[in-house]
Design an enzyme around this catalytic site. Structure first.
Site, PDB file in Angstrom:
ATOM      1  CE  LYS A   1      -4.115  -2.060   2.193  1.00 56.20           C
ATOM      2  NZ  LYS A   1      -5.055  -1.994   3.346  1.00 56.20           N
TER       3      LYS A   1
ATOM      4  CE1 TYR B   1      -9.459  -2.577   0.294  1.00 54.39           C
ATOM      5  CE2 TYR B   1      -8.701  -0.489  -0.631  1.00 54.39           C
ATOM      6  CZ  TYR B   1      -8.449  -1.655   0.084  1.00 54.39           C
ATOM      7  OH  TYR B   1      -7.187  -1.898   0.582  1.00 54.39           O
TER       8      TYR B   1
ATOM      9  CG  ASN C   1      -4.001  -2.205   6.852  1.00 51.24           C
ATOM     10  OD1 ASN C   1      -3.807  -1.778   5.707  1.00 51.24           O
ATOM     11  ND2 ASN C   1      -5.076  -2.891   7.179  1.00 51.24           N
TER      12      ASN C   1
ATOM     13  CG  HIS D   1      -5.266  -5.855  -0.578  1.00 48.72           C
ATOM     14  ND1 HIS D   1      -6.504  -5.798   0.011  1.00 48.72           N
ATOM     15  CD2 HIS D   1      -5.374  -6.734  -1.615  1.00 48.72           C
ATOM     16  CE1 HIS D   1      -7.333  -6.598  -0.655  1.00 48.72           C
ATOM     17  NE2 HIS D   1      -6.675  -7.177  -1.644  1.00 48.72           N
TER      18      HIS D   1
ATOM     19  CD  GLU E   1      -8.816  -8.683  -3.940  1.00 47.95           C
ATOM     20  OE1 GLU E   1      -7.695  -9.154  -3.615  1.00 47.95           O
ATOM     21  OE2 GLU E   1      -9.638  -8.247  -3.109  1.00 47.95           O
TER      22      GLU E   1
HETATM   23  P1  DAT Z   1      -8.177  -6.567   5.099  1.00 51.60           P
HETATM   24  O1  DAT Z   1      -7.339  -5.478   4.464  1.00 51.60           O
HETATM   25  O2  DAT Z   1      -7.451  -7.224   6.242  1.00 51.60           O
HETATM   26  O3  DAT Z   1      -8.727  -7.546   4.098  1.00 51.60           O
HETATM   27  P2  DAT Z   1     -10.860  -5.447   5.234  1.00 51.60           P
HETATM   28  O4  DAT Z   1     -11.098  -6.049   3.891  1.00 51.60           O
HETATM   29  O5  DAT Z   1     -11.856  -5.728   6.306  1.00 51.60           O
HETATM   30  O6  DAT Z   1      -9.419  -5.839   5.803  1.00 51.60           O
HETATM   31  O7  DAT Z   1     -10.782  -3.859   5.099  1.00 51.60           O
HETATM   32  C1  DAT Z   1     -10.067  -3.268   4.021  1.00 51.60           C
HETATM   33  C2  DAT Z   1      -9.254  -2.116   4.561  1.00 51.60           C
HETATM   34  O8  DAT Z   1     -10.095  -1.108   5.075  1.00 51.60           O
HETATM   35  C3  DAT Z   1      -8.344  -2.492   5.723  1.00 51.60           C
HETATM   36  O9  DAT Z   1      -7.110  -2.999   5.285  1.00 51.60           O
HETATM   37  C4  DAT Z   1      -8.200  -1.201   6.470  1.00 51.60           C
HETATM   38  C5  DAT Z   1      -9.529  -0.523   6.247  1.00 51.60           C
HETATM   39  N1  DAT Z   1     -10.455  -0.764   7.358  1.00 51.60           N
HETATM   40  C6  DAT Z   1     -11.116  -1.912   7.642  1.00 51.60           C
HETATM   41  N2  DAT Z   1     -11.894  -1.783   8.720  1.00 51.60           N
HETATM   42  C7  DAT Z   1     -11.738  -0.506   9.135  1.00 51.60           C
HETATM   43  C8  DAT Z   1     -12.265   0.265  10.215  1.00 51.60           C
HETATM   44  N3  DAT Z   1     -13.140  -0.269  11.089  1.00 51.60           N
HETATM   45  N4  DAT Z   1     -11.857   1.544  10.332  1.00 51.60           N
HETATM   46  C9  DAT Z   1     -10.979   2.084   9.467  1.00 51.60           C
HETATM   47  N5  DAT Z   1     -10.448   1.422   8.431  1.00 51.60           N
HETATM   48  C10 DAT Z   1     -10.807   0.146   8.272  1.00 51.60           C
HETATM   49 MG    MG Z   2     -10.259  -7.546   2.784  1.00 49.72          MG
END
Ligand code: DAT
Ligand code: MG
Length: 159
Positions: free
Chosen positions: A13, A53, A116, A119, A132
């Site tokens: 990222k 997303y 974080n 991805h 993806e």
């Molecule tokens: P991952 O990246 O582990 O697959 P995800 O698909 O649930 O996680 O979410 C995509 C991204 O969105 C994640 O890397 C960081 C952001 N994100 C997820 N939940 C969040 C939250 N509650 N508050 C802020 N950002 C969040």
């Molecule tokens: Mg995810």
């Protein structure tokens, strides 16, 4: 090949690129025995961010997520290997770096949920990896080759 050929989508990222962590991410995955079959630096635009997303559209963090992921270049990659999608997720650690175990990529390099580092396709969402990969890569951008160490990674390959 056969069960060694699962492909998954991985992205360093914007924070990983800015913080010089792309090499660390690649090193960890390649030392595990996973094979890099496609990679490119891109800056994600709004449309691609929304498509990538889509599952999070409407959630409270969605606009911040789109703003972050479009804010600076990323490195998009495709990695191949046995159970690659689930294995990469394990190496990434929990979504929130504050909760991620030390030894995982997020647990070693991050502190903030909104930045974080990495991805990886969701192994609990069937077809997410293929979807993806198709979103970010054309078929001719993905390579089919052997790594010389594969027989030393997979016991059922002949030396
Ligand atoms: P991952 O990246 O582990 O697959 P995800 O698909 O649930 O996680 O979410 C995509 C991204 O969105 C994640 O890397 C960081 C952001 N994100 C997820 N939940 C969040 C939250 N509650 N508050 C802020 N950002 C969040
Ligand atoms: Mg995810």
């Amino acid at each position: 090949m056969s069960h060694h050929d699962e492909r998954t989508f991985v992205m360093a990222k914007p924070d990983a690129v800015q913080r010089g962590l792309v090499g660390e991410i690649i090193s960890r995955l390649e030392q595990r025995g996973l094979k890099l079959v496609g990679a490119k630096c891109i800056q994600i635009d709004e449309d691609l961010a929304h498509e990538h997303y889509a599952e999070h559209e409407g959630k409270p963090f969605f606009e911040d997520l789109v703003e972050f992921i479009t804010s600076a270049p990323v490195v998009a990659m495709v990695w191949e290997g046995a159970d690659a999608t689930r294995q990469v997720r394990g190496m990434m650690g929990a979504t929130d770096p504050a909760e991620a175990q030390p030894g995982t990529i997020r647990g070693d390099y991050g502190l903030d949920l909104g930045q974080n580092i990495i991805h990886g396709s969701d192994h609990e969402d069937p077809g997410a990896n293929e979807r993806e990969i198709d979103l970010f890569f054309d078929e001719d951008e993905l390579l089919d080759y052997d790594r010389t160490d594969e027989p030393w990674v997979y016991e059922d390959e002949t030396h």
